[in-house]
Enzyme design. Structure first.
Site, PDB file in Angstrom:
ATOM      1  N   GLU A 185       0.756  -1.354  -0.093  1.00 25.96           N
ATOM      2  CA  GLU A 185       0.030  -0.055   0.082  1.00 25.96           C
ATOM      3  C   GLU A 185       0.935   1.271   0.005  1.00 25.96           C
ATOM      4  OE1 GLU A 185      -3.222  -0.433   2.905  1.00 25.96           O
ATOM      5  OE2 GLU A 185      -4.074  -1.936   1.650  1.00 25.96           O
ATOM      6  N   GLU A 207      -4.880  -8.664  -0.580  1.00 22.00           N
ATOM      7  CA  GLU A 207      -5.704  -8.496   0.448  1.00 22.00           C
ATOM      8  C   GLU A 207      -7.084  -8.500   0.202  1.00 22.00           C
ATOM      9  OE1 GLU A 207      -4.549  -5.301   3.406  1.00 22.00           O
ATOM     10  OE2 GLU A 207      -2.443  -5.759   2.977  1.00 22.00           O
TER      11      GLU A 207
HETATM   12  O1  AHR Z   1      -5.282  -6.108   6.587  1.00 21.11           O
HETATM   13  C1  AHR Z   1      -5.052  -5.033   7.419  1.00 21.11           C
HETATM   14  C2  AHR Z   1      -4.530  -3.683   6.679  1.00 21.11           C
HETATM   15  O2  AHR Z   1      -5.288  -3.499   5.749  1.00 21.11           O
HETATM   16  C3  AHR Z   1      -3.328  -4.083   6.096  1.00 21.11           C
HETATM   17  O3  AHR Z   1      -2.009  -3.856   7.222  1.00 21.11           O
HETATM   18  C4  AHR Z   1      -2.976  -2.977   5.082  1.00 21.11           C
HETATM   19  O4  AHR Z   1      -2.351  -3.445   3.795  1.00 21.11           O
HETATM   20  C5  AHR Z   1      -4.432  -2.860   4.680  1.00 21.11           C
HETATM   21  O5  AHR Z   1      -4.902  -1.568   4.682  1.00 21.11           O
END
Ligand code: AHR
Length: 492
Positions: free
Chosen positions: A174, A296
């Site tokens: 991110e 994710e």
């Molecule tokens: O999964 C929780 C968080 O969500 C992670 O650390 C981040 O990459 C995303 O914003």
């Protein structure tokens, strides 16, 4: 009226990578500490500090790959803090997740040991946000170099003679947000620079994953593919299903049909997102060499009442099972471009597979879906045509049924189906083309209420049972899908 469906069994397409069934474990709340790691002196049964019950449960779903150490945590993680004697490891602050003290007792050696116990491939996310190129390069040398360098000697002195295999490496997480708040142009240049030094030491070969977009940020994908596409093997995508807004996400267990509907509708967005990010990738990479890595995904609700807001601990109901089934169907159907996906997160965080409390462990409905769907891992995708009916709520509607199908190397056909409608059956009349099957068997995950979930006191409230709602005659398959259910069928 019956829904018409056709499965083209004689036109198998790409292989559904087993890595679509991957997972993600961050130093966040009780995912690593308490979830995977209890320490060698714990009364909880463990192998060198790693919980045996959690490992055994994840082995049963054939977990293929595990992403670590973050997440946002990755861009503040310095790997040297997590090697050597425990008593010498520094205590650092987990600034992203609750400001708690990180004692670094779970580090590189512990992670690779965990992957070995699981039989899963390691996927490490490196620190671009606050780490140096040298630090990243040296971590990879420490892990993978099979020679007499000082870093390899240090690894040996810390107890690991042979190098490990490191097949997947992410260059930042991110980077548009917690990983450095960068613009895509800047990150694309940084990616080119950092990834140059993600070296293939000895016979290790690394699949390099660039930080990709979130949600609808198509510009990020465009710039990354244009400026750095040829230097990467994969480009990530993050998308969370949040029923409310970020300040009021909604409860994991206390919800009505409106929230159920919104959750289904928002999770279906994943299909559109993949289609649109993929079409940008297609322009720069028509051969589909670069994988879209959805590293994710999952539901994100308000934390369970009374728990640390920084720990992201949430319960997991039948609704999450539907979300899992729908997303896995979407990934299967896009397996020409989606080469990996990692549910966030494996234990005790967000859409968890497993919840733990002290020595107790509970398997969530999401876990059961991964168990049912594992038949798709490395099978060939079969094209499915469907004339869907609609699930309507008030004046809005979404497709009622989600489906994907595959053929495994023993010629068995697997069909995974979700009925998103919590009130009505879906009657499916399916024509099977190009295959001669006489037997259908299946499992179903459902419950009377939308919010049924497993607890430490009632761990088996919802679990898969045999499904008797399908029959086959010639090339006609008849399926009666109960409301709010996930079903996996096998045809032989
Ligand atoms: O999964 C929780 C968080 O969500 C992670 O650390 C981040 O990459 C995303 O914003």
């Amino acid at each position: 009226m019956a829904i018409k469906m056709v499965i083209n069994a004689d036109f198998p397409k790409e292989k559904i990578s087993k890595n679509i069934y991957g997972h993600f474990a961050e130093h966040l709340g009780r995912c690593i500490y308490g979830g995977f790691w209890v320490g060698k002196d714990s009364p909880i049964p463990n192998t060198d500090g790693i919980r045996i019950d959690v490992v055994e449960a994840l082995k049963k779903v054939d977990i293929p790959v595990l992403r670590w150490p973050g997440g946002c945590f990755a861009d503040e993680y310095h790997w040297r803090d997590g090697i050597g004697p425990y008593e010498d490891r520094p205590k650092t602050i987990n600034t992203h997740w609750g400001g708690v003290v990180e004692d670094n007792s779970f580090g590189t050696h512990e992670f690779f040991h965990l992957c070995e116990l699981l039989g899963a491939d390691p996927y490490i996310c490196g620190n671009v946000g606050s780490g140096t190129i040298q630090e990243m390069r040296e971590w990879i040398e420490y892990i993978t170099f099979d020679g007499p360098s000082s870093l390899a000697e240090l690894r040996k002195a810390n107890g690991r003679e042979k190098p490990w295999k490191l097949p997947y490496f992410g260059v930042g997480n991110e980077s548009w947000g917690c990983g450095g708040n960068m613009r895509p142009e800047y990150y694309a240049d940084l990616y080119r620079r950092y990834s140059t030094y993600v070296r293939n030491f000895s016979d290790n070969r690394i699949y390099k994953i660039a930080c990709g977009a979130s949600d609808f940020d198509f510009r990020w994908t465009e710039v990354l593919m244009r400026e750095a596409g040829r230097f990467m093997d994969g480009l990530s995508l993050h998308y969370y299903t949040v029923p409310g807004d970020w300040s009021n996400k909604g409860s994991a267990t206390e919800f009505d049909e409106r929230e159920w509907f919104v959750t289904m509708k928002k999770t279906l967005v994943m299909d559109d997102l993949i289609t649109r990010h993929s079409s940008i990738m297609d322009y720069y990479d028509p051969e589909k060499r670069v994988g879209l890595i959805v590293d994710e995904w999952g539901t994100w609700y308000d934390v369970e009442p009374g728990t640390n807001p920084g720990f992201l601990y949430q319960q997991n109901t039948l609704r999450d099972a539907l979300v899992a089934g729908i997303n896995l169907n979407i990934f299967n159907n896009h397996c020409d471009r989606v080469h990996m996906a990692n549910l966030a997160q494996t234990v005790n965080v967000l859409q968890a597979m497993i919840l733990t409390e002290g020595e107790r462990m509970v398997l969530t409905p999401t876990y059961h879906v991964f168990y049912m769907y594992k038949v798709h891992q490395n099978s060939r995708l079969l094209p499915v045509e469907i004339e869907n009916s609609q699930y309507s709520y008030k004046d809005d509607s979404i497709p009622q049924v989600s489906v994907s199908s595959s053929k495994d190397d023993q010629n068995r056909i697997h069909i995974s189906l979700c009925n998103l409608d919590p009130n009505s059956y879906a009657h499916i009349s399916c024509e099977l083309r190009g295959a001669d099957k006489s037997n259908v068997s299946g499992t179903i995950l459902t419950a009377d209420q939308m919010n049924v979930h497993n607890t430490f006191d009632e761990p088996d409230k919802i679990e898969p049972v045999e499904f008797h709602g399908a029959s086959i005659a010639g090339n006609s398959l008849d399926i009666k899908l109960p409301p709010k259910s996930v079903v996996v069928l096998t045809l032989e």
